[in-house]
Motif scaffolding. Structure first.
Motif, PDB file in Angstrom:
ATOM      1  N   VAL A 160      -5.672  -4.306  27.485  1.00 59.81           N
ATOM      2  CA  VAL A 160      -4.511  -3.870  26.709  1.00 59.81           C
ATOM      3  C   VAL A 160      -3.224  -4.193  27.471  1.00 59.81           C
ATOM      4  O   VAL A 160      -2.227  -4.640  26.872  1.00 59.81           O
ATOM      5  CB  VAL A 160      -4.604  -2.363  26.394  1.00 59.81           C
ATOM      6  CG1 VAL A 160      -3.310  -1.869  25.735  1.00 59.81           C
ATOM      7  CG2 VAL A 160      -5.794  -2.086  25.479  1.00 59.81           C
ATOM      8  N   LEU A 189      -2.541  -7.884  27.060  1.00 59.47           N
ATOM      9  CA  LEU A 189      -2.074  -8.190  25.712  1.00 59.47           C
ATOM     10  C   LEU A 189      -0.621  -7.747  25.517  1.00 59.47           C
ATOM     11  O   LEU A 189       0.176  -8.460  24.902  1.00 59.47           O
ATOM     12  CB  LEU A 189      -2.982  -7.529  24.676  1.00 59.47           C
ATOM     13  CG  LEU A 189      -4.409  -8.088  24.595  1.00 59.47           C
ATOM     14  CD1 LEU A 189      -5.295  -7.190  23.749  1.00 59.47           C
ATOM     15  CD2 LEU A 189      -4.396  -9.506  24.027  1.00 59.47           C
ATOM     16  N   ARG A 190      -0.292  -6.600  26.052  1.00 56.76           N
ATOM     17  CA  ARG A 190       1.094  -6.121  25.934  1.00 56.76           C
ATOM     18  C   ARG A 190       2.049  -7.002  26.736  1.00 56.76           C
ATOM     19  O   ARG A 190       3.235  -7.106  26.398  1.00 56.76           O
ATOM     20  CB  ARG A 190       1.192  -4.671  26.414  1.00 56.76           C
ATOM     21  CG  ARG A 190       0.459  -3.681  25.525  1.00 56.76           C
ATOM     22  CD  ARG A 190       0.738  -2.256  25.944  1.00 56.76           C
ATOM     23  NE  ARG A 190       2.134  -1.901  25.714  1.00 56.76           N
ATOM     24  CZ  ARG A 190       2.681  -0.752  26.088  1.00 56.76           C
ATOM     25  NH1 ARG A 190       1.952   0.155  26.724  1.00 56.76           N
ATOM     26  NH2 ARG A 190       3.943  -0.503  25.843  1.00 56.76           N
ATOM     27  N   ASP A 200      -1.136 -13.129  20.995  1.00 57.98           N
ATOM     28  CA  ASP A 200      -0.279 -12.548  19.957  1.00 57.98           C
ATOM     29  C   ASP A 200      -0.942 -11.393  19.231  1.00 57.98           C
ATOM     30  O   ASP A 200      -0.264 -10.588  18.584  1.00 57.98           O
ATOM     31  CB  ASP A 200       0.105 -13.628  18.941  1.00 57.98           C
ATOM     32  CG  ASP A 200       0.893 -14.759  19.585  1.00 57.98           C
ATOM     33  OD1 ASP A 200       1.671 -14.473  20.519  1.00 57.98           O
ATOM     34  OD2 ASP A 200       0.716 -15.920  19.177  1.00 57.98           O
ATOM     35  N   GLY A 201      -2.262 -11.308  19.314  1.00 56.16           N
ATOM     36  CA  GLY A 201      -2.988 -10.258  18.630  1.00 56.16           C
ATOM     37  C   GLY A 201      -4.464 -10.366  18.965  1.00 56.16           C
ATOM     38  O   GLY A 201      -4.890 -11.251  19.708  1.00 56.16           O
ATOM     39  N   LEU A 240      -5.430   0.070  21.544  1.00 50.67           N
ATOM     40  CA  LEU A 240      -4.668  -1.051  20.991  1.00 50.67           C
ATOM     41  C   LEU A 240      -3.563  -0.563  20.065  1.00 50.67           C
ATOM     42  O   LEU A 240      -2.422  -1.032  20.136  1.00 50.67           O
ATOM     43  CB  LEU A 240      -5.599  -1.997  20.251  1.00 50.67           C
ATOM     44  CG  LEU A 240      -6.580  -2.806  21.122  1.00 50.67           C
ATOM     45  CD1 LEU A 240      -7.641  -3.473  20.258  1.00 50.67           C
ATOM     46  CD2 LEU A 240      -5.832  -3.854  21.950  1.00 50.67           C
ATOM     47  N   GLY A 242      -0.883   1.137  21.951  1.00 51.79           N
ATOM     48  CA  GLY A 242      -0.126   0.180  22.756  1.00 51.79           C
ATOM     49  C   GLY A 242       0.709  -0.774  21.930  1.00 51.79           C
ATOM     50  O   GLY A 242       1.404  -1.628  22.486  1.00 51.79           O
ATOM     51  N   VAL A 271      -0.348  -3.176  19.974  1.00 48.75           N
ATOM     52  CA  VAL A 271      -0.919  -4.522  19.946  1.00 48.75           C
ATOM     53  C   VAL A 271      -1.436  -4.821  18.539  1.00 48.75           C
ATOM     54  O   VAL A 271      -2.243  -4.064  18.008  1.00 48.75           O
ATOM     55  CB  VAL A 271      -2.074  -4.648  20.955  1.00 48.75           C
ATOM     56  CG1 VAL A 271      -2.712  -6.036  20.870  1.00 48.75           C
ATOM     57  CG2 VAL A 271      -1.585  -4.365  22.372  1.00 48.75           C
ATOM     58  N   ALA A 330      -3.818  -5.749  15.865  1.00 47.54           N
ATOM     59  CA  ALA A 330      -5.275  -5.799  15.993  1.00 47.54           C
ATOM     60  C   ALA A 330      -5.944  -5.605  14.640  1.00 47.54           C
ATOM     61  O   ALA A 330      -5.438  -4.885  13.774  1.00 47.54           O
ATOM     62  CB  ALA A 330      -5.758  -4.720  16.967  1.00 47.54           C
TER      63      ALA A 330
END
Length: 348
Positions: free
Chosen positions: A129, A132-133, A138-139, A155, A158, A160, A162
């Motif tokens: 996570v 990704l952040r 991008d996802g 997710l 955060g 993100v 998803a």
């Protein structure tokens, strides 16, 4: 030599490696998201990136769009899998291949790359996570295997983008694509009953996994509706070997059974092998219905009657949902549920 806008030299991978006290290759592995990097080294490298001001090429390209052109397919499991045999099983399982094929049918047209990530611990999920952040993708498309999985909530909390393939085990505001699993199990029960089977059993997946739970519930409900208040059920874990073992256990306690619903095709192939070893003919002595309509069903001997799980279509829809979510971060969480069908072949 690269220069900044006022002639100053831009920091390089070598600069990051020198500050972090690791090799250039290690820095490259961390920045490119390659697995099996020690978590402490992972943190040291990213700290060094911050200290030096190094900007990876793909980050530089995304400074205007703030996009990487990559989405991640994340398999979230309940245990770590650093062993090569797991990766062999992963790529050999028709389920995962069909998911990847469906995703790529949409992502390729959009010019988006797909990166595979496998996490099997809480620390691994936290690092994922965080990565990704920090813009590594991008996802994310999530395949969640454990019954209790913190990743979907992590997710969403955060921020993100998803999408899950399969219903989340707990109530989480996340987009997902799923199958009407209870309906599929009902189709299997009614087909076995319709061909005259009376002593019917089931080989399920783990009962605490949402899809398995729904298939068990649908099968039991359909059987009870037709007067069968109790059916023997043995749980497997969706592998061929677990199907073999479960079928042996069923035969030991139910020697006269004449029909079996198996909750995925790989386990059904294992069940066929056990029945063959026991001298039971399929479908003359025991009728078998699988679930998925995968390549394993077509290759089986006899070919499996099975419930079609349109994974390619579902994965393609998950990709479309994710791209829409990336474009519109404020979109509400939505779900798309697909209806199963029964595919008749020779096993029932």
């Amino acid at each position: 030599m690269q220069r900044g806008p006022v002639g100053e030299r831009l920091p390089t991978l070598e600069d990051v490696a020198r500050v972090a006290g690791v090799s250039r290759a290690t820095v490259s592995r961390v920045i490119n998201g390659i697995r099996n990097v020690d978590p402490q080294i992972h943190e040291v490298v990213w700290d060094a990136v911050g200290q030096t001001g190094y900007v990876p090429n793909r980050m530089a390209r995304s400074l205007v769009t703030r996009r990487t052109g990559t989405v991640a397919l994340v398999v979230s499991d309940s245990e770590l899998h650093d062993d090569d045999p797991f990766m062999g099983r992963f790529f050999a399982d028709p389920y995962f291949g069909r998911v990847v094929g469906g995703l790529m049918s949409v992502l390729r047209q959009a010019g988006i790359q797909l990166a595979l990530q496998i996490v099997g611990s809480d620390d691994g999920r936290k690092r994922l996570v965080g990565d990704l952040r920090n813009g590594q993708a991008d996802g994310v498309i999530v395949l969640s295997l454990p019954a209790v999985d913190a990743l979907p909530r992590m997710l969403t909390e955060g921020g993100v983008p998803a999408v899950m393939i399969g219903r989340p085990a707990e109530a989480v505001p996340i987009n997902y694509v799923d199958l009407a699993n209870e309906t599929g199990a009902t189709l299997a029960a009614e087909h076995l009953l319709g061909r005259g089977c009376q002593r019917i059993a089931m080989i399920s997946g783990p009962a605490d996994v949402p899809a398995s739970h729904d298939r068990i519930s649908g099968f039991r409900r359909a059987m009870a509706k037709h007067g069968h208040g109790w059916v023997p059920i043995i749980a497997g874990n969706f592998t061929k070997e677990s199907g073999e073992d479960a079928m042996r256990a069923l035969l030991a306690d139910n020697a006269d059974l004449d029909g079996v619903f198996v909750a995925n095709d790989l386990m059904a192939v294992g069940a066929l092998a056990t029945l063959r070893d026991a001298g039971r003919r399929v479908p003359d002595d025991v009728a078998i219905v699988g679930f998925d309509d995968s390549s394993a069903a077509v290759a089986a001997a006899p070919a499996l009657t099975t419930v079609r799980h349109p994974l390619e279509d579902m994965a393609a829809e998950a990709a479309r949902l994710l791209l829409a979510r990336i474009e519109d971060p404020g979109m509400r969480a939505s779900s798309v549920i697909y209806e199963p069908t029964l595919v008749r072949r020779q096993s029932a």
